[in-house]
Design an enzyme around this catalytic site. Structure first.
Site, PDB file in Angstrom:
ATOM      1  CB  ALA A 115       2.987   9.727 -16.614  1.00 16.76           C
ATOM      2  CD  GLU A 132      14.620 -10.735  -7.545  1.00 16.78           C
ATOM      3  OE1 GLU A 132      14.825 -10.649  -6.172  1.00 16.78           O
ATOM      4  OE2 GLU A 132      13.548 -10.744  -7.842  1.00 16.78           O
ATOM      5  CB  CYS A 160      17.075  -6.375  -3.444  1.00 11.82           C
ATOM      6  SG  CYS A 160      15.516  -6.540  -4.815  1.00 11.82           S
ATOM      7  NE  ARG A 166      -2.106   0.420  -0.898  1.00 10.64           N
ATOM      8  CZ  ARG A 166      -1.771   1.716  -0.623  1.00 10.64           C
ATOM      9  NH1 ARG A 166      -0.696   2.525   0.299  1.00 10.64           N
ATOM     10  NH2 ARG A 166      -2.286   2.946  -0.953  1.00 10.64           N
ATOM     11  CG  HIS A 199      16.134  -2.370  -0.756  1.00 11.66           C
ATOM     12  ND1 HIS A 199      17.008  -2.481  -2.356  1.00 11.66           N
ATOM     13  CD2 HIS A 199      15.470  -2.838  -1.148  1.00 11.66           C
ATOM     14  CE1 HIS A 199      16.406  -3.204  -3.229  1.00 11.66           C
ATOM     15  NE2 HIS A 199      14.844  -2.998  -2.190  1.00 11.66           N
ATOM     16  NE  ARG A 254       6.651   6.445   4.128  1.00 14.50           N
ATOM     17  CZ  ARG A 254       5.378   5.214   3.954  1.00 14.50           C
ATOM     18  NH1 ARG A 254       5.071   4.095   3.976  1.00 14.50           N
ATOM     19  NH2 ARG A 254       4.880   5.328   2.583  1.00 14.50           N
ATOM     20  CG  ASN A 309      15.122  -1.872  -6.966  1.00 12.72           C
ATOM     21  OD1 ASN A 309      15.582  -3.166  -6.330  1.00 12.72           O
ATOM     22  ND2 ASN A 309      13.131  -3.513  -6.193  1.00 12.72           N
TER      23      ASN A 309
END
Lengths: 351, 131
Positions: free
Chosen positions: A35, A86, A118, A205, A240, A249, A272
């Site tokens: 976790a 969605e 999204c 990724r 977002h 970032r 999210n």
């Protein structure tokens, strides 16, 4: 500076977050993951879970009712409803019709469901802006709402959450003027769900650099170029939030500080919320914003695209009842375990 | 079933009742006739506030087939602030509910006609303190 829209903006807004939460620990325990590694890697500590009788339609209605109630307008003056999601409950049968009926809007309104991963909620805001600007409608209602899906055992399970935000767009009683908007769109297959499939697939990724960062950063830069604004001209920024890391970032890449994004960074505690994600963060900023504050809002939808907005808060925001705020709703919660979560999300099939 | 539900959508999605302007009584579900004033009734639609108080409740353990996933759930007798008394599902934990509890209306799913059928939506209640 090219003024595309004048005096069009947000008249009111409302949000909804289901009361149930599941912690990353509870999900990690089931799948034999660490976790702490998950929480450190994703930056999501817990996420919201809809009740058995909640879906995108019920979340949309609750958020929209709050927006209309706060504005104190006659719902019959709403000329358009766009619901971006969605996870529309029906593949064919618009959520917007259910929202229109529940709000007693009448029958004289434009309506459509939007889908762009999204970012369908912010696309709805752009549609409403254009229609208000064109004089086609008095008020438009744009909603971003989702009960997002994540396959059992998929890393998405730690973040895919439920919630929504509704924005009443108009040119009368504007609490936050939308000064400019632009979109950056490309065909990038980073995340998708084929017709009839219960869970989405993603490029792992690949969802980062060529998808999220390219679109979010490009749209934000495009907006700043077109308006001549710089990061220091904004009091707040919200991006977002697919996880707790990406928006932080992206902010750093664009030259925004931690202080500018902190208020809108809701993902760590709700997960999210897909079409609701950047909009819930934006609503959390409006909750505390003062007249004159400028906000940068950048959504992202896989597939892929980003909508960027420069928004300036007006004096009228002082007259809007903004309670309970997004962070109040985040703090009101009931924890459930993985078994209950699996049942609520219908991951258990009953005969 | 489809047309029967469709005809009542307006009143199930929202608490739209009726008021008799002769005596001032409010009704939900809506009536087109006031049983007190009878011939003198003067009925018009009224939007109810959605706030109310729990008069009594039951915890349902033996459920109809469609609500099996939700058991145990709470069904309460709720007096709306405008007067009408209605029966409704109360979306909260069974240990939370108590007589005199303040509640407010929310928009929720009632159920669905299997995986291929339509989804029924309508009004339920939640604890008012929560919102």
């Amino acid at each position: 500076m090219k003024e595309v829209f004048e005096l069009v903006g947000i008249v009111s807004y409302g949000t909804y977050i289901p009361r149930y939460r599941i912690k990353a620990e509870d999900i990690a325990r089931i799948w034999g993951e660490n976790a702490d590694v998950i929480k450190g890697g994703l930056g999501v500590l817990e996420k919201s879970v809809p009740d058995l009788d909640e879906d995108t339609a019920t979340i949309s209605v609750e958020a929209a009712r709050e927006a209309v109630r706060r504005a104190g307008i006659n719902p019959k003056n709403i000329g358009a409803i766009f619901v971006g999601s969605e996870s529309h409950p029906y593949a064919v049968k618009p959520t917007a019709t259910i929202v229109g009926e529940a709000l007693d809007v009448g029958n004289d309104f434009f309506a459509a469901d939007l889908e762009f991963a999204c970012k369908a909620g912010t696309a709805g805001i752009q549609n409403c802006m254009a229609m208000v600007e064109a004089g086609m409608i008095k008020y438009g209602l744009a909603i971003g709402s989702d009960t997002s899906q994540g396959a059992p055992g998929d890393p998405l399970e730690y973040s895919a959450a439920a919630g929504g935000a509704a924005f009443l767009v108009g040119n009368d009683g504007v609490i936050a003027e939308i000064e400019h908007t632009c979109s950056f769109t490309s065909d990038t297959p980073d995340f998708w769900r084929r017709e009839g499939r219960p869970y989405p697939s993603h490029g792992g990724r690949f969802t980062g650099q060529p998808a999220y960062f390219r679109h979010v950063v490009s749209a934000a830069k495009m907006l700043m170029e077109e308006t001549g604004l710089k990061p220091e001209d904004f009091n707040y920024a919200v991006f977002h939030q697919p996880n707790g890391k990406f928006p932080v970032r992206a902010a750093r890449m664009l030259g925004f500080s931690k202080e500018q994004i902190e208020q809108g960074l809701v993902v760590r505690y709700v997960g999210n919320t897909y079409s609701g994600s950047s909009l819930l963060g934006f609503a959390a900023i409006l909750d505390v914003a003062k007249p004159g504050d400028r906000i940068l809002l950048v959504s992202f939808g896989s597939g892929a695209g980003s909508d960027a907005f420069s928004i300036t808060v007006t004096d009228a925001i002082e007259n809007l009842n903004r309670n309970p705020g997004v962070w109040d709703k985040i703090s009101k919660k009931v924890y459930i375990d993985y078994g209950t979560y699996a049942k609520f999300r219908r991951k258990i099939r009953m005969r | 079933m489809l047309p029967r539900f469709w005809r009542k959508i307006r009143y199930r999605y929202d608490l739209i009742g009726t008021r008799c302007n002769t005596c001032g009584r409010n009704y939900y579900p809506p009536r087109n006739f006031c049983p007190v004033c009878r011939r003198r009734s003067s009925i018009e639609e009224v939007q109810l506030s959605g706030y109310g108080t729990v008069l009594s409740y039951s915890i349902v353990h033996d459920t109809p087939v469609g609500l099996k996933m939700e058991k145990p759930y709470v069904v309460a007798l709720i007096q709306l602030d405008e007067g009408p008394i209605i029966t409704s599902q109360l979306a909260c934990e069974p240990e939370e509910v108590h007589d005199g509890m303040r509640v407010k209306a929310v928009f929720r799913k009632y159920g669905e006609d299997g995986e291929d059928g339509i989804i029924y939506y309508g009004t339920k209640f939640i604890p008012a303190e929560e919102a």
